[in-house]
Structures are given as C-alpha cells and as structure tokens.
Design a protein around this motif. Structure first.
Motif, mmCIF file in Angstrom:
data_model
loop_
_atom_site.group_PDB
_atom_site.id
_atom_site.type_symbol
_atom_site.label_atom_id
_atom_site.label_comp_id
_atom_site.label_asym_id
_atom_site.label_seq_id
_atom_site.Cartn_x
_atom_site.Cartn_y
_atom_site.Cartn_z
ATOM 1 N N VAL A 95 2.335 1.357 4.792
ATOM 2 C CA VAL A 95 0.944 0.694 5.029
ATOM 3 C C VAL A 95 0.215 0.727 3.803
ATOM 4 O O VAL A 95 -0.530 -0.026 2.943
ATOM 5 C CB VAL A 95 0.174 1.193 6.115
ATOM 6 N N PHE A 194 -7.504 3.553 10.173
ATOM 7 C CA PHE A 194 -7.411 2.207 9.907
ATOM 8 C C PHE A 194 -8.292 1.553 8.712
ATOM 9 O O PHE A 194 -7.666 0.866 8.126
ATOM 10 C CB PHE A 194 -8.450 1.438 11.468
ATOM 11 N N ILE A 198 -5.021 0.747 6.226
ATOM 12 C CA ILE A 198 -4.543 -0.421 6.897
ATOM 13 C C ILE A 198 -5.561 -1.596 6.145
ATOM 14 O O ILE A 198 -4.924 -2.349 5.717
ATOM 15 C CB ILE A 198 -4.583 -0.581 8.273
ATOM 16 N N VAL A 202 -4.352 -4.414 3.143
ATOM 17 C CA VAL A 202 -4.555 -5.824 3.434
ATOM 18 C C VAL A 202 -5.274 -6.069 2.176
ATOM 19 O O VAL A 202 -5.131 -7.192 1.662
ATOM 20 C CB VAL A 202 -5.387 -6.086 4.713
#
Lengths: 260, 157
Positions: A95, A194, A198, A202
């Motif tokens: 990730v 998160f 993550i 992104v």
C-alpha cells in the motif's frame, strides 16, 4: 575546450527543453476543458487504452509481487517466531510503496510508451499539422484527453495492484503455508491505517499518473518526425518516467512518513 | 450517442478499481474496526519517562483497545512528559484508574495500559490521571541491578 563547450551546450539545451516541457504541461492543463466537455467521446476512449488494456499486466504482476513478498517475508519472519506478521509486511509494503511505484513503472512501459509512439507517429505523418491547418487545437483534441485518461486510470490501477498483491500474499501465507487466517487479517488491520497509509498511497499514485502521462505526451509531441526520432522518444519516455517515478517516490515518502 | 463495447470495458475497469480501493479501506486497513468515527473524549496523563511510546499507539484495558495516544508533549515546568489519550465514549473509567506504559511481547511496540480503580465517579473529557507508571527503560534497570550487586558485594566482604 571543445568538450567544455559540449557540456555547456548540453546544459543549456536541457534547461531549454525543460522550460518547453513545463509550458507544454501548463498549456495542456489550461486547454483541458475540451476533455471534460466531450468526456464520453474523447477521454473515455483514452481511459480504455491507458487503463483497461493495462489491467491484465497489473493484475498478474500484483498477484505475483504479493506472493513473492509473502514467501520472502515468511522465510525471514519465522526465524523470529512472528510469522503472523507476514500480513502486515505484505500489506504495508504494497500500500505504501510497491503498489503505486510498480504499478506506475508498468504503466509507463505499457501505456506511456504507446502514447509517445502514437503521438510521435501522428506528428511524423503530419496529422498534427493537418489538425492545426483545420483550426483544430491538437493540444485540446489529442493531448488533453490522453492526459486526463492517464491521470484517472493510474490511481485505479495502483489500487487494483495493491488489492491483488494482498490477495496473492493471502494465497501464499494462509492457503499454502498455513499461517492462521484470523491473525493474518487482524495484524494487518492493526498496522495499516486508512488515512496514513492508504490515502497516502493514492496520493502517490495520482502524482505518478500526472508525471508519467505528462512525460509520455511531451516526449511524443517533441519527437523528431522520423522513424528514428519516434523510437528514441519512446525509449526516453520509459527511462525518464521510471527515473521520475523513483525520484518523486523518495520525495513523497520523505514528506509522508517522516515521523513514523 | 450509442452504447459501445468500449463503454462496458471502461465501466468494468472503474468498478474494479473502486472495488479495490474499498477492499483496501475496509479489509486491509483499520478504518472499519477503530472508533475514529465515533465519539471520543480526551484524558491527560503525566509520566516521568515514556520510553519509546509513539503517537497513535493503542490504549488498552484488559487487552482490549479502548483508545489511542493522540499527542505527546513535554512539560517544561514540571519536566515530565504529558501524554494525551483519546478514548472511545463507549468505555468509561473510574477517576482513580491507573495508567502504565507497557510493552507488547519482549521487544514489541509500547502501548498504554489502563487499570480501572474503585472510584464511583467516572472520568470526563479533559481530566487527568494521577496514578501513572513510567515505561521500563532497560538501561536503567540493568544499571540498578549492577549497582545493587556491587552494594551487596561491598557489605559481604
């Protein structure tokens, strides 16, 4: 004396080209209204070429990268009696780093090189000049949709890569080796945040998407209109975007994870 | 404009990509299991030494995660570390709860352990905990052990 002059020439030429590339990038951004106004007609097609056609290579490589990470991670972790942490290892490395970076490298060689070759060839066969002759803006009509298609596709591809990698790690660690399934997932969920992990992944993939597509399009647009020129431009796309991805990755990682 | 096969493929691509993001968010990360969306309250605790405690370290009571460390500051008046804990509103603790810095496993990460006391009044937002136990620093422990050994040796001779 001649060598010195050569170095100077290279430096001046490089700075000149960089300025031209920056202007090209800004003009692409300014004239991208067309890509959104005619989203279905123009940009959709480019998402298909940049994203959908890269799916197979992204899925297969993601799966294998995850599987290798799980095998290697297990091999080392079991020496310290913490083989359950293999889920954490696989998920965090995918990730945070490998997902965005490897997906962007694959994207550069799969879609970026195709973009460069296509635009270089359009230029060599004077299609771009023909468009200008017909008062069609080639930047808005050809470059813009490709740019946005690439920028939209890249984060999705990186997310698919990471998810497939975690699935591959699960296959090896839980199904093949027999690590406890509950511990595998719960340790992973404990360690992966998160927002920190993550969302940062992104953001990385969006930045890489912008860099790779901008480099590919510029190299194509700037290619000498010959067969040799196009082939050189394609090579340069892959080399430059790979270097840009790795360099940007270092900078972004230094910003994002400095405290951890 | 007619529907084309291309539309279907792009649709599949976008759906798969967003599904992958959702899997990462819900299955891989802790966003589904933590209380970060729920209501919380903040408690302060002062320690002489926090060892290797980090922000976002878990706060556990009886082994259950009830909150996280949200801030670590240094109090330059009292020369102690002030740790701010964010606890889940669902879990209430008595005023005389004792708090200590513990280590998971032999070399694992450090977390905060809460042990409930017997007070009937419950902790409220902004309260501070009085009963704190600092982290165990290995060097100090070994130093103390050696010092005691030396002292023993001196008296027996």
């Amino acid at each position: 004396m001649k060598g010195l002059r050569g170095i100077g020439n290279h430096v001046v030429g490089g700075v000149w080209r960089l300025g031209y590339a920056t202007r090209f990038f800004l003009v692409t951004l300014l004239r991208s209204a067309t890509s959104f106004r005619r989203f279905r007609g123009l940009t959709f097609r480019e998402i298909y070429f940049a994203g959908v056609l890269s799916l197979i290579i992204i899925i297969v490589s993601g799966l294998f990268v995850g599987m290798v990470l799980a095998l290697q991670g297990y091999e080392t972790l079991q020496r310290y009696g913490s083989s359950e942490a293999v889920g954490t290892l696989v998920a965090l490395s995918l990730v945070r780093e490998l997902g965005p970076v490897v997906a962007a490298l694959l994207f550069a060689s799969r879609a970026g090189s195709a973009m460069t070759a296509e635009i270089g060839l359009m230029k060599a066969t004077e299609q771009i000049s023909a468009m200008e002759m017909m008062a069609v803006d080639p930047i808005a009509r050809v470059i813009g949709p490709r740019f946005w298609g690439g920028v939209i596709s890249m984060p999705l591809l990186a997310a698919i890569f990471s998810a497939m990698g975690v699935f591959g790690g699960y296959l090896i660690a839980v199904v093949l080796i027999g690590v406890d399934e509950g511990a595998f997932w719960s340790q992973m969920q404990n360690a992966v945040d998160f927002r920190e992990d993550i969302v940062n992944g992104v953001i990385k993939s969006v930045v890489f998407g912008v860099a790779v597509t901008a480099i590919s399009l510029f190299e194509g647009y700037d290619a000498p209109p010959t067969a040799e020129g196009v082939s050189r431009a394609t090579t340069r796309t892959v080399v430059t975007s790979s270097l840009a991805i790795l360099g940007l990755d270092f900078i972004l990682t230094a910003f994002m994870f400095k405290g951890v | 404009m007619d529907r084309t096969v291309l539309d279907a493929w792009v649709g599949i691509f976008v759906v798969v990509g967003i599904a992958a993001l959702f899997i990462l968010a819900l299955k891989v990360s802790n966003s589904g299991t933590t209380f970060s969306t729920g209501e919380t309250y903040r408690i302060t605790a002062e320690f002489d030494n926090i060892g290797g405690l980090k922000v976002r370290a878990p706060v556990k009571s009886s082994g259950v995660v009830v909150g996280r460390v949200s801030e670590i500051q240094f109090d330059s008046k009292k020369f102690v570390a002030r740790v701010i804990l964010t606890l889940d509103k669902r879990y209430e603790f008595p005023k005389d709860t004792s708090v200590s810095i513990l280590t998971s496993g032999l070399l694992g990460e450090q977390y905060i352990g809460l042990e409930a006391g017997g007070d009937t009044a419950m902790l409220k937002d902004g309260d501070s905990l009085k009963l704190t136990q600092s982290a165990v620093v290995l060097e100090k422990l070994i130093g103390q052990f050696l010092y005691n050994k030396a002292a023993e040796g001196g008296t027996t001779k």
